[in-house]
Design a protein around this motif. Structure first.
Motif, short mmCIF file in Angstrom:
data_model
loop_
_atom_site.label_atom_id
_atom_site.label_comp_id
_atom_site.label_asym_id
_atom_site.label_seq_id
_atom_site.Cartn_x
_atom_site.Cartn_y
_atom_site.Cartn_z
N ASN A 255 0.80 -1.22 0.00
CA ASN A 255 0.00 0.00 0.00
C ASN A 255 0.83 1.27 0.00
OD1 ASN A 255 -1.54 -2.27 1.05
ND2 ASN A 255 -3.17 -0.81 1.48
N SER A 256 2.08 1.22 0.46
CA SER A 256 2.89 2.42 0.56
C SER A 256 3.22 3.02 -0.80
CB SER A 256 4.19 2.13 1.33
OG SER A 256 4.98 1.18 0.62
N VAL B 155 0.83 3.40 -3.14
CA VAL B 155 -0.46 3.78 -3.72
C VAL B 155 -0.71 5.27 -3.54
CG1 VAL B 155 -2.95 3.42 -3.65
CG2 VAL B 155 -1.40 1.48 -3.30
N THR B 156 -1.09 5.92 -4.63
CA THR B 156 -1.50 7.32 -4.59
C THR B 156 -2.95 7.41 -5.05
OG1 THR B 156 0.70 8.26 -4.97
CG2 THR B 156 -1.17 9.59 -5.68
N ILE B 157 -3.77 8.16 -4.31
CA ILE B 157 -5.15 8.43 -4.71
C ILE B 157 -5.21 9.82 -5.31
CG2 ILE B 157 -7.53 8.74 -3.94
CD1 ILE B 157 -7.01 6.75 -1.70
N VAL C 107 -2.16 4.32 2.47
CA VAL C 107 -2.00 4.98 1.17
C VAL C 107 -0.97 6.08 1.32
CG1 VAL C 107 -3.16 6.46 -0.51
CG2 VAL C 107 -4.28 4.39 0.30
N VAL D 218 -2.73 11.52 -1.04
CA VAL D 218 -4.01 11.84 -1.67
C VAL D 218 -3.90 13.26 -2.22
CG1 VAL D 218 -6.49 12.18 -1.33
CG2 VAL D 218 -5.28 10.40 -0.03
N CYS E 100 5.10 6.97 -7.82
CA CYS E 100 4.09 6.02 -7.33
C CYS E 100 4.01 4.88 -8.32
CB CYS E 100 2.72 6.69 -7.15
SG CYS E 100 2.06 7.43 -8.64
N ILE F 230 -8.43 -1.71 -3.42
CA ILE F 230 -6.97 -1.63 -3.34
C ILE F 230 -6.35 -2.95 -2.91
CG2 ILE F 230 -5.04 -0.51 -2.14
CD1 ILE F 230 -6.82 2.02 -1.99
#
Length: 262
Positions: free
Chosen positions: A5-6, A8-10, A48, A51, A94, A116
């Motif tokens: 998860n580190s 992951v960019t939203i 995450v 964001v 990312c 995710i």
């Protein structure tokens, strides 16, 4: 190769101009701009990395920064929200990118993990979410996008029209109809490839950007969620949401003073 998860960019693409509802991201829901509700729910997703809002409008940009969010101006012409997301991440490190639409408010902190977590555990290139369509009247509404998949969960088609069509029960929604939610997840290279592709005829006809991927052979894996979200498509949707906000709060896992909506 699965990643954690580190990486992951939203990104929340938001534009001011809209044929059906101009200025929608800044319209007030329960006293706060819609874009703030979406952003704050995105920040509730555990692990995450970041964001951010990607917008072409200084009013949205300033609104996000004023409530303490992170916003990026994307002024290059973009065909769709996903193309704006691709433009926004050019300078951002990312490996996995979530495109959360600016009018799709998660009403549970567990909704985005339903997308995710299985994506990170898979080798899928692109993914999205669906939810069982329980209200029959939504089946015929063009604002409600439907999806059909194969038995491995890969999308066969998305449409604004009622799919699947049940020949012998034309007036009823089948018990296996699925509503598509406005959220996508990509590997970085797949997102870049998607944004480089020409718009497809089906994409233009239905005005559904995900059909570009299917037309060009990019598989889309669809995972199910049972968690609620709130889609604001028109001013009438916003009025109904404001009128029923207290009931929505009681029926889901959020609270007015809790995380994300405080």
């Amino acid at each position: 190769m699965p990643v954690d998860n580190s990486h992951v960019t939203i990104v929340i693409p938001a534009r001011y101009a809209s044929s059906r509802f101009p200025g929608k991201p800044l319209a007030l829901l329960a006293g706060k701009p819609i874009i703030r509700h979406v952003y704050e729910q995105a920040t509730c997703v555990p692990k995450v990395a970041q964001v951010l809002v990607a917008t072409d409008d200084v009013r949205i940009h300033e609104s996000v920064e004023n409530f303490g969010g992170r916003s990026m101006m994307v002024t290059a012409p973009c065909r769709t929200g996903t193309d704006r997301v691709a433009e926004a991440i050019r300078e951002i490190p990312c490996e996995v990118v979530v495109n959360l639409q600016a009018d799709e408010i998660p009403l549970s902190p567990d909704l985005l993990p339903d997308l995710i977590d299985p994506f990170l555990a898979s080798n899928a290139e692109m993914g999205t979410l669906c939810r069982l369509l329980k209200r029959g009247e939504e089946f015929a509404q063009s604002s409600v996008v439907k999806v059909v998949t194969d038995r491995q969960g890969r999308a066969l088609y998305f449409s604004r029209t009622p799919i699947p069509h049940v020949r012998d029960r034309v007036h009823d929604a089948p018990h296996f109809a699925w509503l598509h939610l406005g959220v996508y997840i990509f590997r970085r290279d797949t997102l870049n490839r998607f944004s480089s592709l020409s718009s497809g005829e089906l994409e233009e006809a239905e005005k559904l950007e995900q059909l570009r991927a299917l037309e060009h052979g990019i598989p889309i894996h669809v995972w199910e969620t049972t968690h609620a979200s709130l889609r604001i498509d028109t001013e009438e949707d916003l009025k109904r949401a404001n009128d029923s906000w207290d009931e929505l709060i009681r029926s889901c896992s959020l609270s007015p003073g809790g995380r994300g909506l405080g």
